[in-house]
Design a protein around this motif. Structure first.
Motif, PDB file in Angstrom:
ATOM      1  N   ALA C 183       0.794  -1.433   0.011  1.00  0.00           N
ATOM      2  CA  ALA C 183      -0.488   0.158   0.392  1.00  0.00           C
ATOM      3  C   ALA C 183       1.149   1.484  -0.089  1.00  0.00           C
ATOM      4  CB  ALA C 183      -0.846  -0.079   1.749  1.00  0.00           C
ATOM      5  N   PRO C 184       0.636   2.189  -1.175  1.00  0.00           N
ATOM      6  CA  PRO C 184       1.512   2.981  -1.095  1.00  0.00           C
ATOM      7  C   PRO C 184       1.466   4.099   0.253  1.00  0.00           C
ATOM      8  CG  PRO C 184       0.144   2.749  -3.263  1.00  0.00           C
ATOM      9  CD  PRO C 184      -0.271   1.849  -2.262  1.00  0.00           C
ATOM     10  N   MET C 185       2.215   4.916   0.664  1.00  0.00           N
ATOM     11  CA  MET C 185       2.272   6.100   1.817  1.00  0.00           C
ATOM     12  C   MET C 185       2.851   7.084   1.819  1.00  0.00           C
ATOM     13  SD  MET C 185       2.223   3.405   5.330  1.00  0.00           S
ATOM     14  CE  MET C 185       0.599   3.211   5.406  1.00  0.00           C
ATOM     15  N   LEU C 205      -2.536   9.578   0.171  1.00  0.00           N
ATOM     16  CA  LEU C 205      -1.992   9.084  -0.469  1.00  0.00           C
ATOM     17  C   LEU C 205      -1.691  10.168  -1.594  1.00  0.00           C
ATOM     18  CD1 LEU C 205      -5.036   6.724   0.537  1.00  0.00           C
ATOM     19  CD2 LEU C 205      -2.938   6.373   1.427  1.00  0.00           C
ATOM     20  N   ARG C 206      -1.532   9.906  -3.158  1.00  0.00           N
ATOM     21  CA  ARG C 206      -1.222  10.034  -3.941  1.00  0.00           C
ATOM     22  C   ARG C 206      -2.809   9.984  -5.349  1.00  0.00           C
ATOM     23  NH1 ARG C 206       4.821  11.239  -5.707  1.00  0.00           N
ATOM     24  NH2 ARG C 206       5.103  11.967  -3.898  1.00  0.00           N
ATOM     25  N   TYR C 207      -3.739  10.476  -5.511  1.00  0.00           N
ATOM     26  CA  TYR C 207      -4.932  10.327  -6.281  1.00  0.00           C
ATOM     27  C   TYR C 207      -4.111  10.433  -7.723  1.00  0.00           C
ATOM     28  CZ  TYR C 207      -9.613   9.820  -8.101  1.00  0.00           C
ATOM     29  OH  TYR C 207     -10.881   9.944  -8.586  1.00  0.00           O
ATOM     30  N   GLU C 208      -3.949   9.684  -8.419  1.00  0.00           N
ATOM     31  CA  GLU C 208      -3.444   9.419  -9.943  1.00  0.00           C
ATOM     32  C   GLU C 208      -4.479   9.217 -10.998  1.00  0.00           C
ATOM     33  OE1 GLU C 208       0.806   8.070  -7.920  1.00  0.00           O
ATOM     34  OE2 GLU C 208      -0.226   7.213  -9.435  1.00  0.00           O
ATOM     35  N   VAL C 228      -0.471  12.497 -11.239  1.00  0.00           N
ATOM     36  CA  VAL C 228      -0.773  12.879 -10.388  1.00  0.00           C
ATOM     37  C   VAL C 228      -1.692  14.264 -10.264  1.00  0.00           C
ATOM     38  CG1 VAL C 228      -0.574  13.875  -7.683  1.00  0.00           C
ATOM     39  CG2 VAL C 228       1.509  11.946  -8.435  1.00  0.00           C
ATOM     40  N   GLY C 230      -4.548  14.739  -7.310  1.00  0.00           N
ATOM     41  CA  GLY C 230      -4.880  14.806  -6.274  1.00  0.00           C
ATOM     42  C   GLY C 230      -4.298  14.347  -5.376  1.00  0.00           C
ATOM     43  N   ASN C 231      -4.406  14.912  -4.009  1.00  0.00           N
ATOM     44  CA  ASN C 231      -4.120  13.647  -2.813  1.00  0.00           C
ATOM     45  C   ASN C 231      -4.678  13.820  -1.817  1.00  0.00           C
ATOM     46  OD1 ASN C 231      -1.148  14.188  -2.905  1.00  0.00           O
ATOM     47  ND2 ASN C 231      -2.329  16.498  -3.915  1.00  0.00           N
ATOM     48  N   ILE C 232      -4.908  12.278  -1.039  1.00  0.00           N
ATOM     49  CA  ILE C 232      -5.899  12.249   0.507  1.00  0.00           C
ATOM     50  C   ILE C 232      -6.105  11.871   1.597  1.00  0.00           C
ATOM     51  CG2 ILE C 232      -7.500   9.936  -0.019  1.00  0.00           C
ATOM     52  CD1 ILE C 232      -7.288   9.181  -2.437  1.00  0.00           C
ATOM     53  N   PRO C 233      -6.350  12.058   1.839  1.00  0.00           N
ATOM     54  CA  PRO C 233      -6.091  12.003   3.457  1.00  0.00           C
ATOM     55  C   PRO C 233      -5.767  10.896   4.356  1.00  0.00           C
ATOM     56  CG  PRO C 233      -8.544  13.128   4.111  1.00  0.00           C
ATOM     57  CD  PRO C 233      -8.038  13.004   2.477  1.00  0.00           C
ATOM     58  N   ILE C 234      -4.393  10.465   5.114  1.00  0.00           N
ATOM     59  CA  ILE C 234      -4.499   9.028   5.841  1.00  0.00           C
ATOM     60  C   ILE C 234      -4.266   9.456   6.501  1.00  0.00           C
ATOM     61  CG2 ILE C 234      -4.310   7.165   3.674  1.00  0.00           C
ATOM     62  CD1 ILE C 234      -1.727   6.618   4.364  1.00  0.00           C
ATOM     63  N   VAL C 235      -4.311   8.658   8.376  1.00  0.00           N
ATOM     64  CA  VAL C 235      -3.461   8.325   9.145  1.00  0.00           C
ATOM     65  C   VAL C 235      -2.956   6.768   9.157  1.00  0.00           C
ATOM     66  CG1 VAL C 235      -4.501   9.842  10.821  1.00  0.00           C
ATOM     67  CG2 VAL C 235      -5.711   7.286  10.720  1.00  0.00           C
ATOM     68  N   LEU C 294      -3.381  19.308   1.825  1.00  0.00           N
ATOM     69  CA  LEU C 294      -4.555  18.307   2.344  1.00  0.00           C
ATOM     70  C   LEU C 294      -4.924  19.605   4.105  1.00  0.00           C
ATOM     71  CD1 LEU C 294      -3.707  15.101   2.006  1.00  0.00           C
ATOM     72  CD2 LEU C 294      -6.328  15.623   1.566  1.00  0.00           C
TER      73      LEU C 294
END
Lengths: 334, 334, 334
Positions: C183-185, C205-208, C228, C230-235, C294
């Motif tokens: 899983a990319p991070m 995460l990158r949104y590609e 790329v 956009g970008n998506i937040p993660i913890v 973000l």
């Protein structure tokens, strides 16, 4: 109030719990494996007392117990709590534990867990016994598997047997569960005994390795695995809230009856939402889940209830504060 | 100001709209189906008046209309508004509606909708007529389909016909649209008539069942369906903002000409971003979208404009407040 | 303090950098391509001075340099900086640049980049030379590819050669890198020279495009691309933090030795987390990354350090402020 401290174990959602306790004015205690101290020292402004242990078993040692008792600690359990304390030691831990220890025990048994959901009238996936015919996609869940590690998929009996053989798994010990087709979602509830109120404080998706990476590869290159490595925030279609609150209330109600005094504080229902907007709950957690780490400063839902940033960690500390003020502390710990 | 109240219907983004209205100091009114009252009562601190109805049709009854008029309500339409009020009743609703009712009518016709985008010079996917040859992947959209339910994919004419036959769909009533290959993204705009300013207040991804679950299964086990069940936050590559603002401005401008007085308040362009960074808009919403529920306390974009938490719900209430102060209330309602 | 201004180039994370500088009380300068002025004028409350240029080369013109020097500007580099300034001009730019210019040069060479990570003892994917046998899935990365454009996958030597031929790519200039399954991070660090402290301020995460759209299509309809958008937040799973901080510290330490004075301010490690919870770092960025957009009002991690909203853009401005107060400004610029 000034005497009580909030303690937790250095993993899972500890930073959130510690910060929430600080926000509510409590002293904090962190039980920490030696090789993780360097990480948590980076946040030492959130931690008043470190209790450093060399291994998981140390937590049951009398000097650790005594320190916690001397500090008037209430221990906040989280997803790594059972792993650290051990299911056999859970009732021997001397300091008070926030919530209901019995529910944590229940949670650790996948069959009792599903039975509780089913008996509450919450839709659950079909469970297959080891000798039954497999007529649809199933997921095989190992006992005590932490964070989804070791789970696997099978489409029929043949695939089930060959994968179990390859992975050297005894199928008598596993949960064979229908894999419901739909979109996974996790609901973060808080049941306040002091306010007698069920709150929805957030929702998330789990980010899992390798399955969430495999999706990006156009070839079949590996079997999916389901190790949770992070969490992604979501909000729910608002019309789903009817079912989300209904199932949450059913869970609170039946847990009070079956496992008195029932669930206290945070819990999570882990579900699939189908394209017909049915919600099928495949698991629960009877304590704080790591997905709440997303909402350190509140979630879209928490702001509906509170006019200040309210993480689940802070909500727990707030409940302890409210309980102290209302002389109910013994009711929210076990 | 003290006399006007903000009303909405209990679904979609009602909680956000109610909270935003409260933050701006308005009284709030919720029109609520009886079986959803128990959910919304949990947030009764956000709701001054409940108008309880037994079914969708009740909203047109004279006593409901009268109550809304007595409360000086401005109704905030959202994604379930047409479904509740009915396209035929939209002009018979007596209380003022925030924004432009005609745009809501336009939105409900997929062909007029696409024509508006195309005529504004915004790139749109190709549309196929029922007798045309299908030379690429298409998505078939049913009229009045709520939240993506019933949509399906086809790669060629044969697949189109066989799926339509299987699903018992009359292809004369559907939109057959090129399925553009790329990454979906949704842009949340607010056009302020009072400030004559187009704001970008957020962006999101839709979380859909079962398609967003199917991705995690390595076998082909079901056809994808597109029921929206939640939303995921994103930020956009900053260099995309040129196109995002350009297309937003084009939409505002042409809507003023074609559907005077044009769009007022929130709208959304629903797009695919290709790997060449082209943005192809496949749909619009002429009112608040549910993706804005993510940003109850503001989005990465809203903070560029406002130094306080500004959800889309609050932005609507703010616009009403500004309009009252500037004696423009009649201009932002219809 | 009152004399220094913060300058950046209109792209990538400029809005965040400008807002952060304003929050910390600095004057701001935006170097902006003429055709983007209309976008950035929408946020003119964040921008004290526009320097409008007609093309990338203009940035090296003496009048632009002089204006920046007159305004006492510190330039904040970001992901489009090298693209604008040009790798050959990087040392000819007269105004001070926040951070270490040499690291930006290093970052632009994919082989030196990976060598730095490897030498720091950070696990990296295997690299293949052009004549080597390809024994697993690889990703081919073009030099100077911006935001993932032009990357492609290959499973073996035959596929590598045929795709390179089709895409007219000279394999002698590319990086052929093992595509690690997991899983990319992306980890957003800030190394404060003033505080001598490594902070983790976020993850994403990158949104590609199109790869994140292809996942939703059940047929193989196109090869994945990795632009790329956009970008998506993660913890992150909290137990990953040990490795995340360890690798961050290793990077800081070796960069000080190899590329003195080493990394200063924001950097990013771009990784895959495997199902065994190993973290394999396939790239780094020696400056602010767009995923930080973000967290305009802080991330779940930034709130652990700061009791006010702290974006990466603001953190940079804060560091400049701290450096001025401690007479260290020359140490954090180059």
């Amino acid at each position: 109030m000034s005497k009580v401290s909030v303690a937790t174990i250095a993993s899972h959602s500890a930073l959130q719990i510690l910060m929430g306790a600080k926000q509510e004015g409590f002293e904090t205690v962190l039980i920490c494996l030696r090789d993780r101290v360097s990480v948590y020292k980076r946040f030492s402004h959130l931690i008043d007392h470190f209790i450093i242990i060399n291994n998981y078993n140390d937590i049951m040692r009398s000097n650790v117990q005594k320190t916690l008792l001397d500090l008037n600690s209430i221990i906040i359990p989280h997803g790594s709590f059972i792993e650290y304390v051990g299911i056999n030691n859970i009732y021997d831990l001397e300091p008070p534990v926030f919530g209901n220890r019995k529910l944590l025990e229940w949670e650790s048994d996948q069959f009792k867990k599903l039975a509780l959901l089913r008996d509450a009238g919450i839709p659950v996936p079909r469970t297959y016994s080891v000798n039954e015919d497999i007529d649809r996609l199933v997921i095989v869940k190992l006992p005590g598997a932490k964070g989804g590690r070791g789970y696997f998929l099978a489409r029929d009996r043949e695939e089930l047997l060959s994968k179990a053989s390859y992975l050297e798994i005894d199928l008598n010990n596993v949960l064979i569960q229908e894999y419901v087709i739909g979109a996974p979602m996790y609901f973060h509830y808080f049941y306040s005994l002091v306010l007698d109120r069920l709150e929805l404080l957030g929702s998330d998706l789990r980010y899992e390795s390798n399955v969430d990476g495999l999706k990006r590869i156009p070839f079949r290159i590996a079997d999916p695995t389901f190790t949770v490595v992070g969490n992604i925030p979501i909000v729910l279609r608002e019309s789903l809230l009817s079912k989300v609150f209904d199932y949450g209330e059913r869970f609170v109600k039946l847990s009070k009856k079956r496992i008195p005094p029932g669930v206290i504080g945070p819990f999570c229902l882990e579900a699939i939402c189908t394209s017909d907007l049915d919600i099928i709950v495949f698991e629960f957690s009877g304590r704080i889940v790591a997905g709440t780490n997303l909402y350190m400063m509140g979630s879209p839902y928490s702001w509906l209830y509170f006019s200040e940033p309210m993480s689940m960690g802070r909500r727990i500390a707030r409940e302890i504060k409210l309980a102290i003020e209302n002389n109910m502390l013994s009711k929210i710990t076990s």
